[in-house]
Write an enzyme that holds these catalytic residues in place. Sequence first.
Site, PDB file in Angstrom:
ATOM      1  N   GLU A 276       1.048  -1.684  -0.027  1.00 29.09           N
ATOM      2  CA  GLU A 276      -0.289  -0.519   0.172  1.00 29.09           C
ATOM      3  C   GLU A 276       0.887   1.493   0.400  1.00 29.09           C
ATOM      4  O   GLU A 276       2.171   1.170   0.421  1.00 29.09           O
ATOM      5  CB  GLU A 276      -0.898   0.074   1.083  1.00 29.09           C
TER       6      GLU A 276
ATOM      7  N   ARG B 208      -2.584  11.089   6.959  1.00 29.97           N
ATOM      8  CA  ARG B 208      -2.176  10.148   5.627  1.00 29.97           C
ATOM      9  C   ARG B 208      -3.517  10.280   4.856  1.00 29.97           C
ATOM     10  O   ARG B 208      -3.687  10.411   3.543  1.00 29.97           O
ATOM     11  CB  ARG B 208      -1.759   9.238   5.656  1.00 29.97           C
TER      12      ARG B 208
ATOM     13  N   ARG C  90      -5.860   5.730  -1.256  1.00 32.41           N
ATOM     14  CA  ARG C  90      -4.579   5.092  -1.099  1.00 32.41           C
ATOM     15  C   ARG C  90      -4.411   4.218  -2.163  1.00 32.41           C
ATOM     16  O   ARG C  90      -5.611   4.003  -3.309  1.00 32.41           O
ATOM     17  CB  ARG C  90      -4.409   3.139  -0.456  1.00 32.41           C
TER      18      ARG C  90
ATOM     19  N   HIS D 234     -10.672   4.446   2.500  1.00 34.82           N
ATOM     20  CA  HIS D 234      -9.311   3.514   3.261  1.00 34.82           C
ATOM     21  C   HIS D 234     -10.161   2.130   3.417  1.00 34.82           C
ATOM     22  O   HIS D 234     -10.212   1.643   4.437  1.00 34.82           O
ATOM     23  CB  HIS D 234      -9.404   4.449   5.112  1.00 34.82           C
TER      24      HIS D 234
END
Length: 96
Positions: free
Chosen positions: A54, A65, A69, A85
């Site tokens: 990831e 963050r 992703r 997420h």
Amino acid sequence: DVSGTVCLSALPPEATDTLNLIASDGPFPYSQDGVVFQNRESVLPTQSYGYYHEYTVITPGARTRGTRRIITGEATQEDYYTGDHYATFSLIDQTC
């Protein structure tokens, strides 16, 4: 399950930045980038441990963050995007 494909051009520009960093092996903005993604949610196809990794897609203005992703698999252009997420994933089509 993976919810289809998404054109790279439809993703935030930071997703392209992240894919470019992955292709050049960094340097990455976060120490967690490149860690094994364990697929605990079992949303992606089941693979052996270490198959997925990831990387953070930076969210401008976020103090953390964030939730975006890219998850890479071992196959060529097996890159998934999640903006929530790990709740949902789309396979990234880099040709559009």
